[in-house]
Design an enzyme around this catalytic site. Structure first.
Site, PDB file in Angstrom:
ATOM      1  N   LYS A  53      46.507  37.553  59.941  1.00 27.28           N
ATOM      2  CA  LYS A  53      45.019  37.515  60.098  1.00 27.28           C
ATOM      3  C   LYS A  53      44.330  38.182  59.270  1.00 27.28           C
ATOM      4  CE  LYS A  53      45.354  35.074  64.603  1.00 27.28           C
ATOM      5  NZ  LYS A  53      45.036  35.185  66.038  1.00 27.28           N
ATOM      6  N   CYS A  69      43.739  40.472  65.148  1.00 25.45           N
ATOM      7  CA  CYS A  69      44.166  40.846  66.733  1.00 25.45           C
ATOM      8  C   CYS A  69      44.982  39.153  67.038  1.00 25.45           C
ATOM      9  CB  CYS A  69      43.387  41.063  67.467  1.00 25.45           C
ATOM     10  SG  CYS A  69      42.507  42.754  67.450  1.00 25.45           S
ATOM     11  N   ASP A  70      45.898  39.363  67.804  1.00 20.22           N
ATOM     12  CA  ASP A  70      46.305  38.188  68.443  1.00 20.22           C
ATOM     13  C   ASP A  70      46.888  38.587  69.778  1.00 20.22           C
ATOM     14  OD1 ASP A  70      47.353  35.306  67.759  1.00 20.22           O
ATOM     15  OD2 ASP A  70      49.008  36.106  68.622  1.00 20.22           O
ATOM     16  N   SER A  71      46.767  37.753  70.886  1.00 26.79           N
ATOM     17  CA  SER A  71      47.118  38.199  71.969  1.00 26.79           C
ATOM     18  C   SER A  71      47.933  36.728  72.789  1.00 26.79           C
ATOM     19  CB  SER A  71      45.938  38.027  73.113  1.00 26.79           C
ATOM     20  OG  SER A  71      45.133  39.261  72.617  1.00 26.79           O
ATOM     21  N   GLY A 106      48.659  42.103  69.882  1.00 29.69           N
ATOM     22  CA  GLY A 106      48.788  42.844  68.503  1.00 29.69           C
ATOM     23  C   GLY A 106      47.463  43.404  67.853  1.00 29.69           C
TER      24      GLY A 106
END
Length: 195
Positions: A53, A69-71, A106
């Site tokens: 991203k 970010c990634d969750s 992340g």
């Protein structure tokens, strides 16, 4: 030279967290196709997606720090992102209630001035209340769980259904503020530069 700070996410929760600590970022949603990445380990998955991203957005900025970010939530070895619809959200809550889930976020940070990047993952344990079917249906009807990885928003109505957390509170909301500070330091920036 202090770079611009770019948030590669349309998440209102992440934007609110950054504003809370005095950072007013440029918001640039990445539109990266998450279905292109399929990794079995949660840390690898969120770190890869966070960096992808950030990389997509970084192509538009040459004097900036770009944060992607990634969750996701892991419950009993099963990975959960955003639920597809209300039925999935209800079933997921019926399964999660009374259990502990591990929330992974992340963080991919790219420094386009110095051509450096860093990626790290925050991990927080979340303990779900043993809620009733009626409470689950009422919560899902608000629409909030449909917008969130793990099917709940700690900072919203979902917060009343969380018994406790172990680890970073802001990580559960989508961005670990202590981790961001450490990452900035590793790239030789002080958080105060962005105030």
């Amino acid at each position: 030279m202090t770079p611009k700070f770019v948030l590669a996410s349309a998440s209102p929760a992440r934007l609110k967290l950054l504003r809370m600590i005095g950072i007013e970022p440029i918001v640039h949603k990445s539109d990266y196709d998450e279905s292109l990445i399929n990794l079995p380990q949660p840390i690898d998955l969120v770190n890869t997606l966070a960096m992808k991203k950030a990389e997509v957005v970084a192509q538009n900025y040459h004097d900036s720090l770009i944060l992607g970010c990634d969750s996701l939530l892991l419950v009993d070895g099963e990975i959960y992102g955003k639920p597809e619809d209300e039925e999935v959200a209800i079933a997921r809550w019926q399964y999660m209630r009374g259990k502990m889930g591990r929330l992974y976020t992340g963080h991919g940070l790219i420094d386009t001035i110095n051509n450096r990047q860093i990626v790290q993952c925050g991990v927080t344990d979340v303990y779900f209340a043993d809620v009733t079917d009626e409470q689950i249906r009422a919560y899902v009807a608000t629409g909030e769980p449909l917008k969130c990885a793990g099917c709940f928003a700690l900072e919203g109505k979902g917060g009343v259904f969380i018994e406790k957390i172990e680890g970073c509170h802001s990580n559960v909301i989508g961005l670990s503020l202590p981790l961001l500070r450490k990452m900035l330091t590793e790239l030789s920036y002080e958080i105060s530069y962005f105030w």
